[in-house]
Design a protein around this motif. Sequence first.
Motif, PDB file in Angstrom:
ATOM      1  N   PRO A 231      81.672  26.596  92.123  1.00  0.00           N
ATOM      2  CA  PRO A 231      82.108  26.215  93.473  1.00  0.00           C
ATOM      3  C   PRO A 231      82.477  27.420  94.349  1.00  0.00           C
ATOM      4  O   PRO A 231      82.277  27.386  95.554  1.00  0.00           O
ATOM      5  CB  PRO A 231      83.343  25.342  93.217  1.00  0.00           C
ATOM      6  N   GLU A 232      82.988  28.481  93.742  1.00  0.00           N
ATOM      7  CA  GLU A 232      83.425  29.627  94.549  1.00  0.00           C
ATOM      8  C   GLU A 232      82.438  30.777  94.579  1.00  0.00           C
ATOM      9  O   GLU A 232      82.416  31.558  95.507  1.00  0.00           O
ATOM     10  CB  GLU A 232      84.749  30.192  94.016  1.00  0.00           C
ATOM     11  N   ARG A 233      81.636  30.898  93.526  1.00  0.00           N
ATOM     12  CA  ARG A 233      80.814  32.102  93.424  1.00  0.00           C
ATOM     13  C   ARG A 233      79.336  31.767  93.513  1.00  0.00           C
ATOM     14  O   ARG A 233      78.903  30.696  93.118  1.00  0.00           O
ATOM     15  CB  ARG A 233      81.091  32.818  92.098  1.00  0.00           C
ATOM     16  N   ASP A 234      78.596  32.723  94.012  1.00  0.00           N
ATOM     17  CA  ASP A 234      77.156  32.543  94.137  1.00  0.00           C
ATOM     18  C   ASP A 234      76.502  33.030  92.843  1.00  0.00           C
ATOM     19  O   ASP A 234      76.103  34.188  92.726  1.00  0.00           O
ATOM     20  CB  ASP A 234      76.661  33.350  95.349  1.00  0.00           C
ATOM     21  N   LEU A 235      76.429  32.143  91.868  1.00  0.00           N
ATOM     22  CA  LEU A 235      75.831  32.510  90.582  1.00  0.00           C
ATOM     23  C   LEU A 235      74.311  32.394  90.712  1.00  0.00           C
ATOM     24  O   LEU A 235      73.720  31.343  90.503  1.00  0.00           O
ATOM     25  CB  LEU A 235      76.368  31.605  89.472  1.00  0.00           C
ATOM     26  N   GLU A 236      73.723  33.502  91.076  1.00  0.00           N
ATOM     27  CA  GLU A 236      72.309  33.495  91.467  1.00  0.00           C
ATOM     28  C   GLU A 236      71.381  33.502  90.253  1.00  0.00           C
ATOM     29  O   GLU A 236      70.303  32.933  90.264  1.00  0.00           O
ATOM     30  CB  GLU A 236      72.084  34.770  92.288  1.00  0.00           C
ATOM     31  N   VAL A 237      71.818  34.223  89.214  1.00  0.00           N
ATOM     32  CA  VAL A 237      70.966  34.335  88.043  1.00  0.00           C
ATOM     33  C   VAL A 237      71.812  34.164  86.783  1.00  0.00           C
ATOM     34  O   VAL A 237      72.982  34.549  86.753  1.00  0.00           O
ATOM     35  CB  VAL A 237      70.190  35.682  88.059  1.00  0.00           C
ATOM     36  N   GLY A 238      71.217  33.538  85.778  1.00  0.00           N
ATOM     37  CA  GLY A 238      71.967  33.295  84.549  1.00  0.00           C
ATOM     38  C   GLY A 238      71.192  33.734  83.323  1.00  0.00           C
ATOM     39  O   GLY A 238      69.961  33.863  83.351  1.00  0.00           O
ATOM     40  N   PHE A 239      71.941  33.983  82.260  1.00  0.00           N
ATOM     41  CA  PHE A 239      71.321  34.279  80.971  1.00  0.00           C
ATOM     42  C   PHE A 239      72.187  33.649  79.891  1.00  0.00           C
ATOM     43  O   PHE A 239      73.407  33.799  79.893  1.00  0.00           O
ATOM     44  CB  PHE A 239      71.232  35.792  80.724  1.00  0.00           C
ATOM     45  N   LEU A 240      71.542  32.933  78.965  1.00  0.00           N
ATOM     46  CA  LEU A 240      72.250  32.372  77.816  1.00  0.00           C
ATOM     47  C   LEU A 240      71.438  32.656  76.562  1.00  0.00           C
ATOM     48  O   LEU A 240      70.238  32.397  76.527  1.00  0.00           O
ATOM     49  CB  LEU A 240      72.423  30.853  77.993  1.00  0.00           C
ATOM     50  N   MET A 241      72.104  33.182  75.551  1.00  0.00           N
ATOM     51  CA  MET A 241      71.415  33.529  74.313  1.00  0.00           C
ATOM     52  C   MET A 241      71.680  32.499  73.220  1.00  0.00           C
ATOM     53  O   MET A 241      72.831  32.182  72.915  1.00  0.00           O
ATOM     54  CB  MET A 241      71.919  34.895  73.824  1.00  0.00           C
ATOM     55  N   PHE A 242      70.589  31.980  72.642  1.00  0.00           N
ATOM     56  CA  PHE A 242      70.683  31.233  71.385  1.00  0.00           C
ATOM     57  C   PHE A 242      70.197  32.152  70.270  1.00  0.00           C
ATOM     58  O   PHE A 242      69.009  32.431  70.161  1.00  0.00           O
ATOM     59  CB  PHE A 242      69.814  29.967  71.443  1.00  0.00           C
ATOM     60  N   ARG A 243      71.151  32.632  69.469  1.00  0.00           N
ATOM     61  CA  ARG A 243      70.811  33.611  68.433  1.00  0.00           C
ATOM     62  C   ARG A 243      70.493  32.994  67.079  1.00  0.00           C
ATOM     63  O   ARG A 243      70.004  33.652  66.167  1.00  0.00           O
ATOM     64  CB  ARG A 243      72.027  34.535  68.213  1.00  0.00           C
ATOM     65  N   GLY A 244      70.810  31.728  66.924  1.00  0.00           N
ATOM     66  CA  GLY A 244      70.805  31.120  65.591  1.00  0.00           C
ATOM     67  C   GLY A 244      69.474  31.185  64.861  1.00  0.00           C
ATOM     68  O   GLY A 244      69.446  31.338  63.642  1.00  0.00           O
ATOM     69  N   LEU A 245      68.360  31.073  65.574  1.00  0.00           N
ATOM     70  CA  LEU A 245      67.064  31.077  64.886  1.00  0.00           C
ATOM     71  C   LEU A 245      66.865  32.371  64.104  1.00  0.00           C
ATOM     72  O   LEU A 245      66.314  32.373  63.002  1.00  0.00           O
ATOM     73  CB  LEU A 245      65.917  30.899  65.884  1.00  0.00           C
ATOM     74  N   ASP A 246      67.281  33.474  64.671  1.00  0.00           N
ATOM     75  CA  ASP A 246      67.139  34.772  64.007  1.00  0.00           C
ATOM     76  C   ASP A 246      67.979  34.794  62.719  1.00  0.00           C
ATOM     77  O   ASP A 246      67.473  35.063  61.625  1.00  0.00           O
ATOM     78  CB  ASP A 246      67.561  35.881  64.979  1.00  0.00           C
ATOM     79  N   ASP A 247      69.246  34.460  62.842  1.00  0.00           N
ATOM     80  CA  ASP A 247      70.131  34.476  61.671  1.00  0.00           C
ATOM     81  C   ASP A 247      69.650  33.489  60.611  1.00  0.00           C
ATOM     82  O   ASP A 247      69.654  33.790  59.416  1.00  0.00           O
ATOM     83  CB  ASP A 247      71.561  34.096  62.088  1.00  0.00           C
ATOM     84  N   ILE A 248      69.266  32.307  61.047  1.00  0.00           N
ATOM     85  CA  ILE A 248      68.882  31.250  60.104  1.00  0.00           C
ATOM     86  C   ILE A 248      67.604  31.632  59.360  1.00  0.00           C
ATOM     87  O   ILE A 248      67.514  31.495  58.144  1.00  0.00           O
ATOM     88  CB  ILE A 248      68.751  29.899  60.863  1.00  0.00           C
ATOM     89  N   MET A 249      66.603  32.153  60.070  1.00  0.00           N
ATOM     90  CA  MET A 249      65.347  32.459  59.382  1.00  0.00           C
ATOM     91  C   MET A 249      65.436  33.712  58.503  1.00  0.00           C
ATOM     92  O   MET A 249      64.654  33.862  57.577  1.00  0.00           O
ATOM     93  CB  MET A 249      64.196  32.522  60.381  1.00  0.00           C
TER      94      MET A 249
END
Length: 369
Positions: A231-249
């Motif tokens: 609501p307050e900030r202009d979050l123009e770009v995002g990044f989210l990491m799902f690391r689990g596949l690396d650890d699991i495999m």
Amino acid sequence: METLVIGWDAATSRHLSQFDLPFWESLSENGRLLPEHPFDEAGYISSANAWTTISTGAPFSEHGMLGFVYGPYSDHPLSGPIRSLATQTWLPPLVRRILIGRVLGALGAGTKGEKGDKVDSTNIPYKRFWEYIDGDGLVYGLPLTYPIRETNGVVVSGIPAPKFEEASNPVVYPERLEETVYDGDDAGYYVEQESPVNDPSVQERPYCDRHLRRMEANAEKYVELYEKLSPERDLEVGFLMFRGLDDIMHATEDTSIIRDAYELVDRLTGDVVDAIDPDTTLVLSDHGMRPASDYRPDKDMRMDHDTTQGVWGATEPFELERHVDVTPAILDRLQVDCDVPEKRDSTDTVTSDLENEVIHERLEDLGYA
Ligand SMILES: [Zn+2]
């Protein structure tokens, strides 16, 4: 949010067609995403190297992040011959991987396993992709972001980051958000020691289930942060990491566990995209996985990195081929016109050597490179 980038660390091209992944299949554009030369042909790349190239647009020869267990790479007189030898297809794949993953590292970045400098965020002199924009980034779990630096937006450190309770530096920027992120046991990216990779008494299923729970917790936390801040900030770009596949495999070859992990990552990605509703979504992996070779005979690795199996998928035609293409393509989509890579201003964080040593030893015990 204009562009949301989701990291599916270790998502493997040949697996994606094998499982039922409705979100992945809904992406109209996709292709292979390969590391730069010589890592593509040498058959070995570390997540540290790959994500640094992806997030800065700088090639390895400029950023020097070979792997988590080495110091920053500086050129060595033999590095040219070693790099070209590592791409000779007449050499067995194992020899090529050793040349690039061990010999190059030992010559240019300090001997693996010895106590010495190990890379962290302060060794990366380049801007990350969100630091080129006017608005803010909401960046969660990108490797080599600890210790955290002052930046435009919000960053939650990825590996190698310490547990929040053990950290001597802020793990989140701005620091006031740490309590929001770490209000339970599961969120975050610290590396746990007990893994089937280094301890045969650890059961695969419970170990992998812990990674699934952490991915769920991180996805929920990401949406919570977005809803709190947007609501307050202009979050123009995002990044989210799902690391689990690396650890699991690394820890299992059990198809039912691997299927559960892909299906969860796919469902969580769909949930995050539904909640945030970005204009553009880009999903990408840093490498795929294949059955392990005896590259690291000291570790009980079930699978290891495959440089030919990285992927991207998106709602728009990004036309990516190599890791170095990613940052320019994101900036292009955000209509930012500038030369990439660009050096960032000098660092403004303090690091604790002792703490970093402990974290890196933990990474090395688990067979990270
Ligand atoms: Zn990786």
